[in-house]
Design a protein around this motif. Structure first.
Motif, PDB file in Angstrom:
ATOM      1  N   ASP A 147      -9.660   2.656   0.644  1.00 49.68           N
ATOM      2  CA  ASP A 147      -9.807   1.175  -0.348  1.00 49.68           C
ATOM      3  C   ASP A 147     -10.547   0.449   1.006  1.00 49.68           C
ATOM      4  O   ASP A 147     -10.647   0.251   2.002  1.00 49.68           O
ATOM      5  CB  ASP A 147      -8.132   0.692  -0.595  1.00 49.68           C
ATOM      6  N   GLU A 148     -10.486  -0.665   0.522  1.00 49.34           N
ATOM      7  CA  GLU A 148     -11.380  -2.045   1.068  1.00 49.34           C
ATOM      8  C   GLU A 148     -10.712  -2.371   2.923  1.00 49.34           C
ATOM      9  O   GLU A 148     -11.233  -3.096   3.076  1.00 49.34           O
ATOM     10  CB  GLU A 148     -11.594  -3.378   0.242  1.00 49.34           C
ATOM     11  N   GLN A 149      -9.135  -1.692   2.759  1.00 51.73           N
ATOM     12  CA  GLN A 149      -9.001  -2.581   3.282  1.00 51.73           C
ATOM     13  C   GLN A 149      -8.863  -1.042   4.639  1.00 51.73           C
ATOM     14  O   GLN A 149      -7.604  -1.744   5.922  1.00 51.73           O
ATOM     15  CB  GLN A 149      -7.119  -2.866   3.305  1.00 51.73           C
ATOM     16  N   SER A 207      -0.128   5.004  -0.187  1.00 54.47           N
ATOM     17  CA  SER A 207      -1.188   5.196   0.226  1.00 54.47           C
ATOM     18  C   SER A 207      -0.322   6.270   1.351  1.00 54.47           C
ATOM     19  O   SER A 207       0.196   6.042   1.838  1.00 54.47           O
ATOM     20  CB  SER A 207      -2.381   4.035   1.002  1.00 54.47           C
ATOM     21  N   TYR A 247      -9.642   9.021  -0.929  1.00 57.38           N
ATOM     22  CA  TYR A 247     -10.769   7.629  -1.002  1.00 57.38           C
ATOM     23  C   TYR A 247      -9.871   6.914   0.321  1.00 57.38           C
ATOM     24  O   TYR A 247      -8.484   6.924   0.205  1.00 57.38           O
ATOM     25  CB  TYR A 247     -11.066   7.204  -2.369  1.00 57.38           C
ATOM     26  N   PRO A 295     -15.731   2.452  -1.063  1.00 58.39           N
ATOM     27  CA  PRO A 295     -14.310   2.103  -1.056  1.00 58.39           C
ATOM     28  C   PRO A 295     -13.989   2.737  -2.663  1.00 58.39           C
ATOM     29  O   PRO A 295     -14.600   2.464  -3.229  1.00 58.39           O
ATOM     30  CB  PRO A 295     -13.806   0.297  -0.627  1.00 58.39           C
ATOM     31  N   ARG A 296     -13.117   3.424  -2.602  1.00 62.37           N
ATOM     32  CA  ARG A 296     -12.541   3.189  -3.575  1.00 62.37           C
ATOM     33  C   ARG A 296     -13.015   4.827  -4.818  1.00 62.37           C
ATOM     34  O   ARG A 296     -12.744   4.834  -5.176  1.00 62.37           O
ATOM     35  CB  ARG A 296     -11.839   1.976  -4.548  1.00 62.37           C
ATOM     36  N   TYR A 310      -5.873   7.071   1.099  1.00 66.17           N
ATOM     37  CA  TYR A 310      -5.256   7.929  -0.395  1.00 66.17           C
ATOM     38  C   TYR A 310      -5.182   8.751  -0.942  1.00 66.17           C
ATOM     39  O   TYR A 310      -6.835   9.247  -0.659  1.00 66.17           O
ATOM     40  CB  TYR A 310      -5.821   6.910  -1.747  1.00 66.17           C
ATOM     41  N   HIS A 369       0.514  -1.304  -0.166  1.00 70.48           N
ATOM     42  CA  HIS A 369      -0.390   0.239  -0.135  1.00 70.48           C
ATOM     43  C   HIS A 369       1.141   1.158   0.183  1.00 70.48           C
ATOM     44  O   HIS A 369       0.827   1.906   0.732  1.00 70.48           O
ATOM     45  CB  HIS A 369      -0.831  -0.177   1.316  1.00 70.48           C
TER      46      HIS A 369
END
Length: 479
Positions: A366-368, A305, A364, A327-328, A372, A302
């Motif tokens: 992310d899924e985890q 990020s 944004y 997410p995203r 970012y 990552h």
């Protein structure tokens, strides 16, 4: 909750452990605790009611002495930047209205517009004659630190921090940066910059040793890393680049804590080659928000990020209609935190933010849960109705082998509204760079204008001084 409340404990448990080390002197925790008690006593003798003290000093023991002694007495400390012009200092003093103003003999000429100041050399003699004062019971939500940040107009805004926000931030040192009471922390940058001031104050609160440089010197930093048991270094990207330019290898193990801008992949590779046992912690935050998220070596997948939220921090991404985005999806980054500031100074009061607040960064999750950052909303260029974030273009430009530095701003255009202009430090041609950007980004994001310069202006926190670039355009012809 007082940032000095642990000093007595360390003075009793380990009185000879060095608290503060400079090129001129070393103070043990017993000596440091006694000095801060006397300093707090001086402030309390001056006024039983908490007031404000401003001070114009270079990095020094006296800088930290005034800051922590004022805190212990319940006062608000206002550090002033020695790099400021007399006009800027007058502006900040008018805004903050301190009751006491201290400076050194060497810097007093910058305060020629007023006679209402005392020399720190004389003040120290008075403090030495003062009886020590114990820690007072101070409202944890009262302001103890006033700093300055510039808005989009360039005019200073005064922000206020509470004792509680900093004491809560110290938990991040233990949880997010994996620091402990035996740390030897190198603070190489200006204490007027809150990152380096925080580095020193948090170390003293946790019982570690602060190694303080009077001014940043790559050679001095490398020498200390080789000769002293330095376990942590606070830095900004420009400092790291200066260290790497020396090409000296350091085989000791230490943590590098940095903020201000993302590390480029090439910088990371050079750093790991020269500092093979370094563990890098890169954190994202703001003067108003304090720490928001942190990324370390273990999260290489990552790397683009800014990490995951720190202790006591929650993050959400909000769309144009106020909805929370999945997410995203890119939106405005909002933060809820126990670490954030009290608010901005407004007259005699404080303009406090809502529970969730933003500094208008766009990004944004992310899924985890990694965050970012795409760019700052007020830096955004509106080109023919399309949104362009300068930071995205800069990231691509800096990947070109013949570009050392890059900065992008928007300039007014009668037809398009704004057009992106790129400032470049390097040897590449306009045609070459246009083609390079077009390979990585949409064609409308390719800079329409170019300016090749010898260097870029940066703020004290290592960020591009975009207002200075816009001012530059008023006197230089655009290529």
């Amino acid at each position: 909750m007082n940032i000095t409340s642990t000093y007595e404990k360390y003075a009793d448990r380990n009185p000879l452990r060095p608290a503060l080390v400079t090129a001129k002197e070393t103070l043990s925790y017993k000596e440091w605790n006694n000095l801060i008690q006397k300093t707090a006593g001086w402030f309390q003798n001056y006024s039983k009611k908490p007031l404000k003290v401003a001070f114009l000093l270079q990095n020094s023991l006296e800088f930290l002495q005034i800051f922590t002694g004022a805190s212990r007495a319940g006062w608000t400390a206002i550090p002033l930047d020695p790099r400021s012009s007399p006009m800027e200092l007058e502006e900040r003093l008018s805004l903050s209205s301190p009751h006491v103003l201290l400076t050194s003999a060497s810097l007093s000429r910058k305060l020629s517009f007023t006679k209402k100041f005392a020399l720190v050399e004389d003040w120290k003699i008075e403090v030495e004659k003062t009886l020590p004062s114990p820690v007072l019971s101070v409202d944890p939500l009262s302001p103890f630190y006033m700093g300055f940040t510039s808005g989009s107009t360039g005019k200073p805004k005064a922000f206020l921090r509470s004792q509680k926000s900093w004491v809560k931030s110290f938990d991040c040192n233990k949880t997010d940066f994996h620091m402990h009471s035996e740390e030897c922390v190198l603070v190489p940058g200006p204490l007027v910059h809150s990152l380096f001031l925080y580095g020193a104050i948090s170390t003293l609160f946790l019982g570690g040793t602060v190694h303080l440089l009077e001014r940043f010197s790559p050679s001095a930093v490398l020498s200390l890393l080789k000769s002293k048991n330095i376990t942590t270094v606070y830095s900004v990207p420009t400092m790291i680049e200066a260290l790497l330019s020396k090409g000296e290898k350091v085989n000791s193990s230490f943590k590098m804590l940095s903020s201000g801008a993302k590390w480029e992949p090439s910088t990371r590779q050079k750093a790991l080659a020269l500092f093979p046992f370094m563990k890098h912690y890169e954190f994202y935050g703001a003067s108003e928000l304090s720490f928001v998220s942190v990324l370390n070596n273990e999260n290489r997948n990552h790397a683009s990020s800014v990490g995951t939220p720190c202790q006591h921090v929650s993050v959400k991404i909000v769309g144009d209609k106020g909805e929370i985005l999945p997410p995203r999806e890119i939106g405005t980054v909002y933060v809820k935190s126990e670490l954030r500031f009290l608010g901005y100074l407004k007259g005699d009061g404080i303009d406090s933010p809502n529970e969730w607040m933003t500094v208008d960064d766009m990004g944004y999750l992310d899924e985890q849960g990694f965050l970012y950052i795409i760019g700052r909303k007020h830096n955004m260029i509106l080109y023919g109705g399309l949104n362009i974030f300068p930071e995205e273009i800069e990231e691509i430009l800096k990947k070109h082998e013949n570009v050392q530095e890059a900065a992008v701003i928007g300039v007014t255009d009668a037809y398009w509204g704004q057009k992106p202009l790129a400032f470049i430090v390097g040897n590449a041609s306009k045609r070459e760079l246009s083609s390079f950007v077009r390979k990585h980004l949409s064609s409308y994001k390719v800079p329409r204008l170019w300016r090749f310069v010898k260097e870029l202006p940066y703020t004290s926190s290592g960020k591009i001084a975009r207002q200075a670039l816009k001012n530059h355009l008023e006197t230089e012809e655009i290529q």
